[in-house]
Motif scaffolding. Structure first.
Motif, PDB file in Angstrom:
ATOM      1  N   VAL A 271       0.876  -1.171   0.000  1.00  5.66           N
ATOM      2  CA  VAL A 271       0.000   0.000   0.000  1.00  5.66           C
ATOM      3  C   VAL A 271       0.913   1.221   0.000  1.00  5.66           C
ATOM      4  CG1 VAL A 271      -1.821   1.255   1.209  1.00  5.66           C
ATOM      5  CG2 VAL A 271      -1.821  -1.260   1.204  1.00  5.66           C
ATOM      6  N   GLU A 272       0.897   1.969  -1.084  1.00  2.00           N
ATOM      7  CA  GLU A 272       1.965   2.917  -1.395  1.00  2.00           C
ATOM      8  C   GLU A 272       2.271   3.911  -0.288  1.00  2.00           C
ATOM      9  OE1 GLU A 272       3.200   5.370  -5.333  1.00  2.00           O
ATOM     10  OE2 GLU A 272       1.243   5.869  -4.506  1.00  2.00           O
ATOM     11  N   ASP A 273       1.257   4.539   0.293  1.00  2.29           N
ATOM     12  CA  ASP A 273       1.555   5.598   1.255  1.00  2.29           C
ATOM     13  C   ASP A 273       2.020   5.053   2.606  1.00  2.29           C
ATOM     14  OD1 ASP A 273      -0.826   4.632   2.161  1.00  2.29           O
ATOM     15  OD2 ASP A 273      -1.889   6.543   2.211  1.00  2.29           O
ATOM     16  N   ARG A 274       2.052   3.715   2.760  1.00  2.00           N
ATOM     17  CA  ARG A 274       2.555   3.124   3.999  1.00  2.00           C
ATOM     18  C   ARG A 274       3.683   2.135   3.741  1.00  2.00           C
ATOM     19  NH1 ARG A 274      -2.858   1.137   6.091  1.00  2.00           N
ATOM     20  NH2 ARG A 274      -3.690   2.066   4.199  1.00  2.00           N
ATOM     21  N   ALA A 275       4.232   2.182   2.537  1.00  2.00           N
ATOM     22  CA  ALA A 275       5.391   1.332   2.195  1.00  2.00           C
ATOM     23  C   ALA A 275       6.166   2.060   1.098  1.00  2.00           C
ATOM     24  CB  ALA A 275       4.929  -0.045   1.729  1.00  2.00           C
ATOM     25  N   LYS A 276       7.016   2.979   1.514  1.00  2.00           N
ATOM     26  CA  LYS A 276       7.702   3.868   0.577  1.00  2.00           C
ATOM     27  C   LYS A 276       8.800   3.133  -0.199  1.00  2.00           C
ATOM     28  CE  LYS A 276       5.357   7.574   1.779  1.00  2.00           C
ATOM     29  NZ  LYS A 276       4.383   8.185   0.854  1.00  2.00           N
ATOM     30  N   LEU A 277       9.448   3.867  -1.100  1.00  5.65           N
ATOM     31  CA  LEU A 277      10.415   3.289  -2.034  1.00  5.65           C
ATOM     32  C   LEU A 277      11.523   2.511  -1.323  1.00  5.65           C
ATOM     33  CD1 LEU A 277      11.421   3.030  -4.960  1.00  5.65           C
ATOM     34  CD2 LEU A 277      12.612   5.210  -4.653  1.00  5.65           C
ATOM     35  N   LEU A 278      12.116   3.102  -0.304  1.00  3.36           N
ATOM     36  CA  LEU A 278      13.220   2.440   0.398  1.00  3.36           C
ATOM     37  C   LEU A 278      12.746   1.151   1.065  1.00  3.36           C
ATOM     38  CD1 LEU A 278      16.231   2.825   0.946  1.00  3.36           C
ATOM     39  CD2 LEU A 278      15.632   4.034   3.057  1.00  3.36           C
ATOM     40  N   TYR A 279      11.554   1.187   1.613  1.00  6.15           N
ATOM     41  CA  TYR A 279      10.951  -0.017   2.212  1.00  6.15           C
ATOM     42  C   TYR A 279      10.813  -1.120   1.166  1.00  6.15           C
ATOM     43  CZ  TYR A 279       7.324  -2.817   4.623  1.00  6.15           C
ATOM     44  OH  TYR A 279       6.612  -3.836   5.201  1.00  6.15           O
ATOM     45  N   ARG A 280      10.292  -0.758   0.000  1.00 12.15           N
ATOM     46  CA  ARG A 280      10.001  -1.755  -1.039  1.00 12.15           C
ATOM     47  C   ARG A 280      11.266  -2.391  -1.608  1.00 12.15           C
ATOM     48  NH1 ARG A 280       6.375   2.591  -2.747  1.00 12.15           N
ATOM     49  NH2 ARG A 280       7.568   2.926  -4.676  1.00 12.15           N
ATOM     50  N   LYS A 281      12.396  -1.682  -1.536  1.00 13.11           N
ATOM     51  CA  LYS A 281      13.650  -2.203  -2.096  1.00 13.11           C
ATOM     52  C   LYS A 281      14.081  -3.506  -1.424  1.00 13.11           C
ATOM     53  CE  LYS A 281      17.159   0.498  -2.983  1.00 13.11           C
ATOM     54  NZ  LYS A 281      17.451   0.249  -4.404  1.00 13.11           N
ATOM     55  N   HIS A 282      13.703  -3.696  -0.170  1.00 10.31           N
ATOM     56  CA  HIS A 282      14.105  -4.911   0.541  1.00 10.31           C
ATOM     57  C   HIS A 282      13.506  -6.168  -0.083  1.00 10.31           C
ATOM     58  CE1 HIS A 282      16.156  -2.845   3.800  1.00 10.31           C
ATOM     59  NE2 HIS A 282      15.124  -2.026   3.914  1.00 10.31           N
ATOM     60  N   PHE A 283      12.467  -6.004  -0.879  1.00  8.28           N
ATOM     61  CA  PHE A 283      11.740  -7.154  -1.445  1.00  8.28           C
ATOM     62  C   PHE A 283      11.864  -7.195  -2.972  1.00  8.28           C
ATOM     63  CE2 PHE A 283       9.871  -5.737   2.508  1.00  8.28           C
ATOM     64  CZ  PHE A 283       9.798  -6.908   3.247  1.00  8.28           C
ATOM     65  N   ASP A 284      12.953  -6.619  -3.498  1.00  9.40           N
ATOM     66  CA  ASP A 284      13.050  -6.464  -4.957  1.00  9.40           C
ATOM     67  C   ASP A 284      13.346  -7.780  -5.690  1.00  9.40           C
ATOM     68  OD1 ASP A 284      15.695  -6.759  -4.262  1.00  9.40           O
ATOM     69  OD2 ASP A 284      16.376  -4.833  -5.063  1.00  9.40           O
ATOM     70  N   GLN A 285      13.604  -8.850  -4.950  1.00 10.63           N
ATOM     71  CA  GLN A 285      13.796 -10.156  -5.603  1.00 10.63           C
ATOM     72  C   GLN A 285      12.485 -10.929  -5.722  1.00 10.63           C
ATOM     73  OE1 GLN A 285      16.868 -10.898  -6.942  1.00 10.63           O
ATOM     74  NE2 GLN A 285      17.174  -8.775  -6.274  1.00 10.63           N
ATOM     75  N   SER A 286      11.398 -10.341  -5.252  1.00 19.51           N
ATOM     76  CA  SER A 286      10.087 -10.997  -5.288  1.00 19.51           C
ATOM     77  C   SER A 286       9.220 -10.380  -6.383  1.00 19.51           C
ATOM     78  CB  SER A 286       9.386 -10.836  -3.934  1.00 19.51           C
ATOM     79  OG  SER A 286       9.021  -9.472  -3.727  1.00 19.51           O
ATOM     80  N   THR A 287       8.027 -10.933  -6.547  1.00 25.29           N
ATOM     81  CA  THR A 287       7.015 -10.314  -7.411  1.00 25.29           C
ATOM     82  C   THR A 287       6.346  -9.207  -6.607  1.00 25.29           C
ATOM     83  OG1 THR A 287       6.620 -12.382  -8.587  1.00 25.29           O
ATOM     84  CG2 THR A 287       4.889 -10.709  -8.710  1.00 25.29           C
ATOM     85  N   ARG A 288       6.399  -7.974  -7.120  1.00 26.59           N
ATOM     86  CA  ARG A 288       5.917  -6.823  -6.343  1.00 26.59           C
ATOM     87  C   ARG A 288       4.733  -6.137  -7.024  1.00 26.59           C
ATOM     88  NH1 ARG A 288      10.899  -3.059  -5.029  1.00 26.59           N
ATOM     89  NH2 ARG A 288      11.079  -3.148  -7.293  1.00 26.59           N
ATOM     90  N   VAL A 289       3.761  -5.778  -6.191  1.00 28.77           N
ATOM     91  CA  VAL A 289       2.545  -5.098  -6.655  1.00 28.77           C
ATOM     92  C   VAL A 289       2.363  -3.839  -5.810  1.00 28.77           C
ATOM     93  CG1 VAL A 289       0.028  -5.267  -6.875  1.00 28.77           C
ATOM     94  CG2 VAL A 289       1.460  -7.275  -7.353  1.00 28.77           C
ATOM     95  N   LEU A 290       2.085  -2.716  -6.459  1.00 26.58           N
ATOM     96  CA  LEU A 290       1.922  -1.449  -5.755  1.00 26.58           C
ATOM     97  C   LEU A 290       0.463  -1.003  -5.813  1.00 26.58           C
ATOM     98  CD1 LEU A 290       3.498   0.774  -4.252  1.00 26.58           C
ATOM     99  CD2 LEU A 290       3.797   1.942  -6.447  1.00 26.58           C
ATOM    100  N   VAL A 291      -0.116  -0.743  -4.640  1.00 24.81           N
ATOM    101  CA  VAL A 291      -1.514  -0.304  -4.547  1.00 24.81           C
ATOM    102  C   VAL A 291      -1.541   1.161  -4.127  1.00 24.81           C
ATOM    103  CG1 VAL A 291      -3.722  -0.640  -3.361  1.00 24.81           C
ATOM    104  CG2 VAL A 291      -2.314  -2.619  -3.958  1.00 24.81           C
ATOM    105  N   ARG A 292      -2.183   1.974  -4.940  1.00 25.58           N
ATOM    106  CA  ARG A 292      -2.278   3.416  -4.660  1.00 25.58           C
ATOM    107  C   ARG A 292      -3.739   3.804  -4.457  1.00 25.58           C
ATOM    108  NH1 ARG A 292       0.363   7.069  -9.114  1.00 25.58           N
ATOM    109  NH2 ARG A 292       2.241   6.317  -8.038  1.00 25.58           N
ATOM    110  N   ASP A 293      -3.997   4.590  -3.437  1.00 23.81           N
ATOM    111  CA  ASP A 293      -5.347   5.097  -3.202  1.00 23.81           C
ATOM    112  C   ASP A 293      -5.530   6.381  -4.009  1.00 23.81           C
ATOM    113  OD1 ASP A 293      -7.833   5.755  -2.314  1.00 23.81           O
ATOM    114  OD2 ASP A 293      -7.250   6.189  -0.248  1.00 23.81           O
ATOM    115  N   GLY A 294      -6.209   6.257  -5.150  1.00 21.88           N
ATOM    116  CA  GLY A 294      -6.410   7.425  -6.002  1.00 21.88           C
ATOM    117  C   GLY A 294      -7.660   8.209  -5.674  1.00 21.88           C
ATOM    118  N   PHE A 295      -8.444   7.704  -4.726  1.00 21.94           N
ATOM    119  CA  PHE A 295      -9.741   8.329  -4.430  1.00 21.94           C
ATOM    120  C   PHE A 295      -9.637   9.174  -3.166  1.00 21.94           C
ATOM    121  CE2 PHE A 295     -14.145   8.502  -2.955  1.00 21.94           C
ATOM    122  CZ  PHE A 295     -14.800   8.808  -4.133  1.00 21.94           C
ATOM    123  N   LYS A 296      -9.795  10.479  -3.325  1.00 18.86           N
ATOM    124  CA  LYS A 296      -9.671  11.411  -2.197  1.00 18.86           C
ATOM    125  C   LYS A 296     -11.041  11.551  -1.531  1.00 18.86           C
ATOM    126  CE  LYS A 296      -6.047  13.791  -4.791  1.00 18.86           C
ATOM    127  NZ  LYS A 296      -6.163  12.931  -5.992  1.00 18.86           N
TER     128      LYS A 296
END
Length: 311
Positions: free
Chosen positions: A144-169
């Motif tokens: 979930v993008e706003d609670r798992a920033k870029l640096l966080y996600r890098k730790h899992f870059d050897q896996s299959t990664r999916v990014l979920v963004r809340d586009g609805f304000k």
């Protein structure tokens, strides 16, 4: 590819059931966080997903709703009702109050259902990645993008990664602008090193039980604008009457009239989906189907729009 994130209320589950064939055809994988104590609707929905040959991720430790304290009945449903099914994955929701040990225990407990990690506020990514190093190549991580920033996600870059963004304000219906940007993630997820993307449809990540009277009625519909690099936008068609809690049917008619006028202008960029055809039919008949049904149509339109774009 596309991972729409649903909270398992009645009309969310109905949406998945009615869209099961299209979701399966396009290889879209819904993420479902069950929030109701009764799991009858969820079981019916998962049966529909499996019958269509589709896939789904079911959160076994929900953060919201009736299973917040104990998701054992969800685990039991998967292990008793869907044993040996490759169509369903157990989603483990990683929040700030979980330890690495709790995650790995839950992961091992659901090993028979291809566990997927859904990152939404967890605070020890480096240590968790080290713990799961041997499984990383076969693991799917949903962020979930706003609670798992870029640096966080890098730790899992050897896996299959999916990014979920809340586009609805999310805001009060009366306060919505006529149109605003929703997301460009359907265009850019590959550039971000992701194998797939997701969103919270036209509901948003803010969880509420619903309830109070609607002072204004809004119809939320997404569209992709080819003149603006295929960015997705959302229309908010809001009733003219906004100062009384009565007459939701009349307010829906006002909002629907604005939607039909925009469609008929020829400048809306709205795809003529099956959901749009149903909105047109409701306008012709002058019928109000209830606010939950209206939300269902908006969610179906959103899925149909992305299915068309990604085909």
């Amino acid at each position: 590819m596309y991972h729409p994130y649903f909270r398992g209320k009645q009309f969310e589950l109905i949406t998945i059931r009615e869209m099961a064939a299209l979701l399966a055809e396009k290889n879209f994988v819904p993420v479902i966080e069950p929030v109701r104590e009764s799991l009858g609707g969820l079981k019916k929905t998962l049966n529909s997903v499996c019958a269509a040959g589709g896939r789904a991720i079911v959160i076994v430790n929900p953060y919201h709703g009736d299973h917040q304290q104990d998701g054992a009945s969800i685990t039991n449903l998967l292990q008793e009702g869907f044993i040996g099914s490759d169509n369903l994955a157990a989603g483990i929701l990683l929040r700030s109050d979980m330890t690495v040990e709790e995650v790995t225990v839950c992961y091992d407990h659901h090993a028979d259902h291809h566990p997927v990690l859904v990152h939404a506020g967890f605070t020890a990514p480096k240590w968790l990645a080290a713990e799961l190093e041997d499984s990383m190549a076969s693991l799917t991580n949903v962020f979930v993008e706003d609670r798992a920033k870029l640096l966080y996600r890098k730790h899992f870059d050897q896996s299959t990664r999916v990014l979920v963004r809340d586009g609805f304000k999310r805001q009060r219906n009366a306060d919505y602008l006529p149109m605003e940007e929703f997301s460009d993630l359907h265009v850019t997820y590959g550039e971000l090193g992701m194998a797939g993307f997701g969103d919270f449809l036209i509901v948003g990540d803010v969880y509420s039980e619903g309830g109070g009277p609607a002072y204004a009625v809004a119809i939320h519909l997404t569209f992709i604008d080819p003149e603006k690099d295929d960015v997705m936008y959302v229309y908010h068609f809001v009733s003219t009457t906004k100062d009384t809690p009565t007459d939701p049917a009349g307010k829906f008619a006002q909002a629907l009239a604005k939607l039909i006028a925009k469609l008929d202008s020829g400048t809306s960029h709205l795809l003529e989906t099956e959901a749009i055809k149903e909105f047109r039919d409701l306008h012709t008949k002058g019928h109000f189907p209830g606010l939950g049904y209206v939300k269902k149509l908006s969610m179906k339109h959103h899925i149909e729009t992305l299915a068309d774009y990604l085909s």
